[in-house]
Design an enzyme around this catalytic site. Sequence first.
Site, PDB file in Angstrom:
ATOM      1  CD  GLU A 176      46.901  47.870  45.153  1.00 25.18           C
ATOM      2  OE1 GLU A 176      45.919  47.153  44.943  1.00 25.18           O
ATOM      3  OE2 GLU A 176      47.946  47.837  44.454  1.00 25.18           O
ATOM      4  CD  GLU A 380      42.856  48.899  42.203  1.00 20.60           C
ATOM      5  OE1 GLU A 380      43.454  47.829  41.901  1.00 20.60           O
ATOM      6  OE2 GLU A 380      43.431  49.986  42.296  1.00 20.60           O
TER       7      GLU A 380
END
Length: 482
Positions: A176, A380
């Site tokens: 991220e 995730e």
Amino acid sequence: MALTGSPDYRDSGLEFSKDFVIGSATASYQIEGAVQEDGRGPSIWDTFSHTPGRVVNGDTGDVADDHYHRLDEDLDLMKRLGLEAYRFSIAWPRIQPLGSGAWNPKGLEFYGRLVDGLLARGIRPIATLYHWDLPQALEDANGWVNRDTAYRFAEYAAHTVEALGDRVHTWTTFNEPWCTAYLGYGSGAHAPGRTDGADALTAVHHLNLAHGLAAPEIRRAARNEPDLSITLNLHVIRGDHSTSPEARRRIDALANRAFLSPLFRGRYDADLLEDTAAVTDWSFVRDGDTAQIHQPIDVLGVNYYSTVTVKMWDGHSPRSNADGHQNVGGSPWPGSDDVEFEVQAPPYTEMGWNIAPDGLEELLVSLHEQLPGQTLMITENGAAFPDRVVESDAGKRVPDAERVDYLNRHFTAAHRAIARGVDLQGYFVWSLLDNFEWGYGYTKRFGIVRVDYDTQERIPKDSAYWLQELIETRATPAPPAP
């Protein structure tokens, strides 16, 4: 292909192939603890969490889940739950305390024991090189705003892969980078807590560049043939078709195409540069940079939790800022101050994020269409809910029905995406353990295993046993009895 199954994504008995990898994930600062042991240097999250007012309740990752000292216990737990793969991150300051210069053999030894322990238990190691814990010494030299940090990252990646690269199945450069750049340097909600839009965009580029510099180093240093990956938290952006197309375009440029276009197309899109021209002139992009970033990868990691809904602000009515992130004064959206994030329909997780499994299917199918032939992995997906421990003669139990329902619906979304032709190879539930949830400290629990932070006792929740059954049977189980 038309959608099949229940409209609310509550399907059961959906079968996944034996090749579809199912596991769980964690991050180093969130679980390891031992922040001042065995030569580890300070990270920006050590500094940030120890700064008053930055983290709820003044919580820090000093101890967290004490995973550093409980490694074998946690590995045995993964084995008992049947995890096929484990996605973990490596703490750069544990490997190289200052982010340059001397290496720390004890740090490499710890991750060597982790990788060997996974392999001995038949669990595939998936290693992330950067999950936000930048060595503080590099931040002192201007962090990701400093181009040199990208070169330091490539050196760190090469050294780490040389040490572990005959045993790791997949190397992920970044987790991220959107959060690192926009929350760390734009909004100030994450470490290092800076609030400058130009710095945030500069960090975007230097993170992209660091990936591009590290990719060939990883392939050179590895002594096996690992997969190369990067994980992005791409935004599923919604809004009324009559009032929000411009807002959706702007947020797509900042949140998604600022990473996808250089990675897969070797460019920054013209509209992104135009939208942010008042913030920065992008002079930090040098000749050859985008070609360097445009490296082939084997797997694109996809993190998904919720959607956002946007429209252009009219300049008069009260402006909503429901983008799902802590509001600490800065903005994670440089150049888009006139975009309004609307409150979305329930239900919500305890984070206040809307539950929208259809958004996951939409994202996976969209990526499949944008990037034909690109293998995807859900790296995730999970949810925070207010769990409770129930004690009986049979022992302790955590009946987290909401989390089981959440996972069932999102595995259903993944299954539907595969049925529509998406090359989706696996799914990692976030998170294996309750842990330090960044700016929220220990107030939010994402784990499928409950951690008592006073005693460090691990208690698998019903969701852990649901996942265990899914792995064993290759089919989505019915929810457990209340």
